[in-house]
Motif scaffolding. Structure first.
Motif, PDB file in Angstrom:
ATOM      1  N   ALA A  42       0.843  -1.198   0.000  1.00 23.28           N
ATOM      2  CA  ALA A  42       0.000   0.000   0.000  1.00 23.28           C
ATOM      3  C   ALA A  42       0.875   1.244   0.000  1.00 23.28           C
ATOM      4  CB  ALA A  42      -0.932   0.008   1.213  1.00 23.28           C
ATOM      5  N   THR A  43       0.422   2.259  -0.726  1.00 22.52           N
ATOM      6  CA  THR A  43       1.091   3.555  -0.734  1.00 22.52           C
ATOM      7  C   THR A  43       0.075   4.640  -1.022  1.00 22.52           C
ATOM      8  OG1 THR A  43       2.933   4.825  -1.669  1.00 22.52           O
ATOM      9  CG2 THR A  43       1.714   3.424  -3.189  1.00 22.52           C
ATOM     10  N   ASN A  44       0.162   5.735  -0.287  1.00 27.38           N
ATOM     11  CA  ASN A  44      -0.736   6.881  -0.472  1.00 27.38           C
ATOM     12  C   ASN A  44      -2.205   6.475  -0.437  1.00 27.38           C
ATOM     13  OD1 ASN A  44       1.489   8.659  -0.841  1.00 27.38           O
ATOM     14  ND2 ASN A  44       1.625   8.023  -2.991  1.00 27.38           N
ATOM     15  N   ASP A  46      -3.604   3.698  -1.435  1.00 26.49           N
ATOM     16  CA  ASP A  46      -3.971   2.669  -2.413  1.00 26.49           C
ATOM     17  C   ASP A  46      -3.274   1.356  -2.069  1.00 26.49           C
ATOM     18  OD1 ASP A  46      -5.477   4.508  -3.802  1.00 26.49           O
ATOM     19  OD2 ASP A  46      -3.871   5.004  -5.211  1.00 26.49           O
ATOM     20  N   PHE A  98      -3.518   1.524  -8.888  1.00 29.31           N
ATOM     21  CA  PHE A  98      -2.579   1.560  -7.763  1.00 29.31           C
ATOM     22  C   PHE A  98      -1.704   2.794  -7.877  1.00 29.31           C
ATOM     23  CE2 PHE A  98       1.562   0.165  -5.846  1.00 29.31           C
ATOM     24  CZ  PHE A  98       1.130   0.192  -4.532  1.00 29.31           C
ATOM     25  N   ASP A  99      -1.854   3.693  -6.900  1.00 28.80           N
ATOM     26  CA  ASP A  99      -1.075   4.923  -6.870  1.00 28.80           C
ATOM     27  C   ASP A  99      -1.283   5.691  -8.180  1.00 28.80           C
ATOM     28  OD1 ASP A  99       0.548   6.774  -5.639  1.00 28.80           O
ATOM     29  OD2 ASP A  99       2.410   5.777  -6.179  1.00 28.80           O
ATOM     30  N   ASP A 100      -0.223   5.967  -8.925  1.00 24.98           N
ATOM     31  CA  ASP A 100      -0.364   6.698 -10.185  1.00 24.98           C
ATOM     32  C   ASP A 100      -0.619   5.791 -11.379  1.00 24.98           C
ATOM     33  OD1 ASP A 100       0.101   9.168  -8.957  1.00 24.98           O
ATOM     34  OD2 ASP A 100       2.276   8.935  -9.115  1.00 24.98           O
ATOM     35  N   SER A 158       5.049   3.464  -9.910  1.00 22.04           N
ATOM     36  CA  SER A 158       4.788   3.603  -8.479  1.00 22.04           C
ATOM     37  C   SER A 158       5.879   2.891  -7.696  1.00 22.04           C
ATOM     38  CB  SER A 158       3.424   3.006  -8.117  1.00 22.04           C
ATOM     39  OG  SER A 158       3.243   2.995  -6.713  1.00 22.04           O
ATOM     40  N   LYS A 159       6.329   3.490  -6.601  1.00 21.25           N
ATOM     41  CA  LYS A 159       7.361   2.894  -5.755  1.00 21.25           C
ATOM     42  C   LYS A 159       6.871   2.874  -4.307  1.00 21.25           C
ATOM     43  CE  LYS A 159      11.672   3.875  -6.445  1.00 21.25           C
ATOM     44  NZ  LYS A 159      12.994   4.583  -6.469  1.00 21.25           N
ATOM     45  N   THR A 160       6.928   1.690  -3.711  1.00 26.42           N
ATOM     46  CA  THR A 160       6.596   1.503  -2.300  1.00 26.42           C
ATOM     47  C   THR A 160       7.853   1.014  -1.598  1.00 26.42           C
ATOM     48  OG1 THR A 160       4.331   0.859  -2.899  1.00 26.42           O
ATOM     49  CG2 THR A 160       5.083   0.332  -0.661  1.00 26.42           C
ATOM     50  N   ASP A 229       3.791   6.725   4.443  1.00 25.44           N
ATOM     51  CA  ASP A 229       2.599   6.370   3.668  1.00 25.44           C
ATOM     52  C   ASP A 229       2.717   5.025   2.972  1.00 25.44           C
ATOM     53  OD1 ASP A 229       1.281   8.759   4.291  1.00 25.44           O
ATOM     54  OD2 ASP A 229       2.250   9.829   2.640  1.00 25.44           O
ATOM     55  N   ASP A 230       3.815   4.315   3.183  1.00 15.52           N
ATOM     56  CA  ASP A 230       4.040   3.039   2.515  1.00 15.52           C
ATOM     57  C   ASP A 230       3.916   1.893   3.513  1.00 15.52           C
ATOM     58  OD1 ASP A 230       4.542   4.492   0.255  1.00 15.52           O
ATOM     59  OD2 ASP A 230       6.712   4.263   0.324  1.00 15.52           O
TER      60      ASP A 230
END
Length: 247
Positions: A42-44, A46, A98-100, A158-160, A229-230
């Motif tokens: 999960a990040t931001n 999502d 997911f994310d962007d 996207s990077k987590t 946020d990750d």
């Protein structure tokens, strides 16, 4: 975290007067772990399913460990272990994206997990029944990169990532079958604090012949850790084989 460290340190201090190896011991091993992977990242706000959407279902990895035991009272024995996991997959995101990265996009995903353990432990029992108790400082990092395909300029990425040094309880037990060289055992590290947790354990059968040591068993690693946020919530489990030498 400070209270947790104090509690773990107090438990180790209580074990120290009871523990002392008879001779100096040195050993090293390498192992091959074939692990299945499941969970979410999960990040931001999502989240994405690692197995069903990213098709990161598991892979094999090679790991190594080194230990030193000594007869000096009070001072703990030392163990150094390293685990590196690098997996890639191609999948398709669900309706939420997911994310962007937009919903329904075809993606390539790369997951890297790395952990370096420094363990301080005491031999509480050292005969046909062996029991070690200690503390582990685990330097842990994980990164998941999700790349929209085709990977052309402007494609979403996207990077987590998570990164931490975690204090963990260490426990190892082994029972030797006299005159056979065979034994069974289990060992593990664990910590749970303020909603985050990590559990890493294995059970095994072992054969010892002279200086050579062969193990085969099952290892399970569960990660539930949030860094800003990750968040990574992962489970890895599967069989392993290990070859080692002891002196």
């Amino acid at each position: 975290m400070r209270k947790l460290m104090m509690a773990l340190g107090g438990s180790l201090a209580l074990a120290a007067p009871l523990a002392q190896a008879d001779v100096v011991g040195l050993g090293a091993s390498v192992n091959y772990w074939d692990s299945d992977l499941s969970g979410t990242a999960a990040t931001n706000g999502d989240a994405v399913d690692i197995e069903n959407e990213l098709d990161l279902e598991g892979d094999s990895s090679a790991n190594a460990s080194l230990y030193l035991e000594h007869p000096i009272p009070v001072l703990p024995n030392l163990r150094l272990s390293y685990t590196s996991i690098d997996q890639s997959g191609r999948g398709e995101l669900g309706l939420s994206g997911f994310d962007d990265v937009p919903a329904g996009a075809e993606v390539r995903s790369d997951l890297e997990l790395e952990q370096l353990d420094l363990t301080f432990y005491y031999e509480v029992l050292d005969n046909w029944a062996n029991l070690d108790l200690g503390l582990t400082a685990r330097d842990f990092s994980g990164e998941l990169v999700v790349q929209q395909l085709p990977a052309v300029p402007g494609a979403a990425v996207s990077k987590t990532s998570v990164d931490a040094v975690l204090p963990m309880v260490y426990l190892a037990a082994r029972f030797d079958l006299p005159l056979t060289g065979l034994s069974i055992g289990a060992e593990g590290n664990a910590v749970s604090y303020s909603g985050d947790s990590m559990h890493d354990y294995n059970v095994y059968g072992q054969y010892q012949w002279s200086l050579l040591q062969l193990r085969a068993g099952y290892r399970q690693l569960s990660i539930d850790y949030e860094d800003d946020d990750d968040r990574l919530d992962l489970d890895l489990g599967g069989p392993f084989v290990s070859f080692g030498v002891t002196f």
